[in-house]
Design a protein around this motif. Structure first.
Motif, mmCIF file in Angstrom:
data_model
loop_
_atom_site.group_PDB
_atom_site.id
_atom_site.type_symbol
_atom_site.label_atom_id
_atom_site.label_comp_id
_atom_site.label_asym_id
_atom_site.label_seq_id
_atom_site.Cartn_x
_atom_site.Cartn_y
_atom_site.Cartn_z
ATOM 1 N N PHE A 208 0.844 -1.120 0.106
ATOM 2 C CA PHE A 208 0.116 0.077 -0.066
ATOM 3 C C PHE A 208 0.765 1.439 0.223
ATOM 4 N N ARG A 209 2.103 1.121 0.658
ATOM 5 C CA ARG A 209 3.049 2.235 0.504
ATOM 6 C C ARG A 209 3.213 2.444 -0.815
ATOM 7 N N ASN A 210 3.634 1.429 -1.472
ATOM 8 C CA ASN A 210 3.945 1.855 -2.798
ATOM 9 C C ASN A 210 2.878 2.150 -3.859
ATOM 10 N N PHE A 211 1.699 1.641 -3.662
ATOM 11 C CA PHE A 211 0.596 1.856 -4.550
ATOM 12 C C PHE A 211 -0.022 3.380 -4.407
ATOM 13 N N PHE A 212 -0.082 3.683 -3.017
ATOM 14 C CA PHE A 212 -0.329 5.133 -2.995
ATOM 15 C C PHE A 212 0.688 6.089 -3.207
ATOM 16 N N GLY A 213 1.997 5.548 -3.074
ATOM 17 C CA GLY A 213 3.114 6.511 -3.348
ATOM 18 C C GLY A 213 3.140 6.527 -4.955
ATOM 19 N N LEU A 214 2.687 5.590 -5.700
ATOM 20 C CA LEU A 214 2.469 5.941 -7.087
ATOM 21 C C LEU A 214 1.693 7.009 -7.472
ATOM 22 N N ALA A 215 0.471 7.146 -6.707
ATOM 23 C CA ALA A 215 -0.429 8.143 -6.953
ATOM 24 C C ALA A 215 0.445 9.571 -7.075
ATOM 25 N N THR B 118 11.033 3.236 -10.761
ATOM 26 C CA THR B 118 11.333 2.503 -9.483
ATOM 27 C C THR B 118 9.625 2.417 -8.720
ATOM 28 N N THR B 119 9.070 3.374 -8.751
ATOM 29 C CA THR B 119 7.788 3.278 -8.229
ATOM 30 C C THR B 119 6.990 2.180 -8.998
ATOM 31 N N LEU B 120 6.634 2.480 -10.383
ATOM 32 C CA LEU B 120 6.096 1.656 -11.246
ATOM 33 C C LEU B 120 6.215 0.174 -10.920
ATOM 34 N N LEU B 121 7.746 -0.234 -10.908
ATOM 35 C CA LEU B 121 8.102 -1.531 -10.780
ATOM 36 C C LEU B 121 7.799 -2.175 -9.167
ATOM 37 N N TRP B 122 7.737 -1.196 -8.300
ATOM 38 C CA TRP B 122 7.729 -1.542 -6.808
ATOM 39 C C TRP B 122 6.438 -1.882 -6.329
ATOM 40 N N VAL B 123 5.299 -1.432 -7.214
ATOM 41 C CA VAL B 123 3.974 -1.708 -6.747
ATOM 42 C C VAL B 123 3.604 -3.309 -7.245
ATOM 43 N N PRO B 124 3.808 -3.833 -8.292
ATOM 44 C CA PRO B 124 3.721 -5.206 -8.703
ATOM 45 C C PRO B 124 4.737 -6.026 -7.744
ATOM 46 N N MET B 125 5.918 -5.929 -7.725
ATOM 47 C CA MET B 125 6.711 -6.700 -7.040
ATOM 48 C C MET B 125 6.337 -6.926 -5.322
ATOM 49 N N SER B 126 5.880 -5.570 -4.775
ATOM 50 C CA SER B 126 5.668 -5.736 -3.425
ATOM 51 C C SER B 126 4.085 -6.563 -3.398
#
Length: 306
Positions: free
Chosen positions: A47-54, A188-196
């Motif tokens: 969720f940190r990565n998902f909302f960070g992507l926004a 980094t943010t785009l890749l971290w969402v599916p990876m996490s």
């Protein structure tokens, strides 16, 4: 001709940006701990990565999709895999260790970076910096205290996060030689969402009630902190700004005491001070050497009659 020194207003702006990033990172640690009461830290990382992507997506509006065009995708992939492992370990440590202890151990990252730079990049590290690294790890031992009744395997997880984070820092240094900062942030943010998401699915439960606020705040604080941090370092010197980042420790220490009834004992305090002192010296030496290298390059480039 010597380059004019940046105006005092620029130094103050860099200092305020670094202080802002420090507060945001400290608050991110607090909301992670709050969310961990009902969510697994792997989910919190997602969720940190998902909302960070926004928060990061507006970079696409500013630069257009061409920003994503790169020949370094395999390196991004490797950097993000290591980064996710570091994040999962770091979030786990925040969720299971006293906040101040987890943050204190995270400050060992620059010590590992110095070692990794020498081993992986072939950078020359002289005796004084090696002594600072050794003293820094002595501070780590004061916190971890292996063999004592206070020793916890969780402290090793926190150190693993710091070690992996140092490899990420080396990767960022290599990428930044050819890649713009905004591209690095966005990929980094785009890749971290599916990876996490992958490890999060193994422990998934939907957040309930106020926990939604904590996970959204983790994304906002984390990405906002990184943006302020990168802008601060662009304006000011690392040696001057690094001590400001140490303000995260009293912030999380106070919040840990107020919200979670945690105490910060004298061993943790002593270890943290030793680590912070070693980091401050390493940052100072690296800034001094960088200035000397830049001055030498400028002198050799300036030729009589030109």
């Amino acid at each position: 001709m010597a380059t004019a020194a940046p105006p005092a207003s620029t130094h103050w702006r860099a200092a305020w940006l670094m202080l802002g990033s420090t507060v945001l990172f400290g608050m991110m640690a607090v909301v992670i701990r709050l969310a961990s009461a009902s969510l697994h830290t792997f989910e919190i990382a997602f969720f940190r990565n998902f909302f960070g992507l926004a928060v990061a997506l507006p970079l696409l509006l500013r630069h257009r999709p061409g920003l994503l065009r790169t020949s370094q995708f395999p390196r991004y992939l490797f950097r993000c895999m290591i980064g996710i492992a570091s994040m999962l370990a770091g979030f786990w440590a925040i969720g299971h260790l006293p906040l101040a202890q987890a943050v204190s151990l995270s400050y060992s990252t620059p010590l590992f970076v110095t070692i990794a730079a020498a081993a992986l990049l072939g950078e020359q590290v002289r005796a004084r910096r090696w002594i600072a690294v050794a003293l820094g790890f002595a501070g780590v031992l004061l916190i971890v205290r292996p063999g004592s009744t206070d020793f916890s395997m969780g402290t090793l997880v926190a150190l693993l996060a710091a070690l992996l984070s140092s490899i990420v820092a080396i990767q960022i240094k290599q990428l930044s030689a050819t890649e713009p900062a905004d591209r690095i942030v966005l990929w980094t943010t785009l890749l971290w969402v599916p990876m996490s998401l992958v490890p999060a699915l193994g422990v998934w439960t939907w957040p309930q009630g106020i926990t939604w606020l904590w996970v959204v705040a983790a994304g906002l604080f984390g990405t906002g902190g990184h943006m302020l941090w990168t802008r601060a370092l662009k304006l000011g010197e690392v040696s001057a700004l690094t001590p400001i980042s140490f303000m995260q420790l009293p912030i999380v220490g106070a919040m840990g005491w107020l919200l979670f009834d945690e105490t910060f004992d004298r061993w943790n305090l002593a270890g943290a001070l030793v680590i912070l002192g070693a980091n401050a010296y390493i940052a100072h030496r690296e800034a001094t050497l960088a200035r000397r290298a830049a001055s030498g390059a400028a002198s050799s480039a300036a030729k009589p009659g030109e």
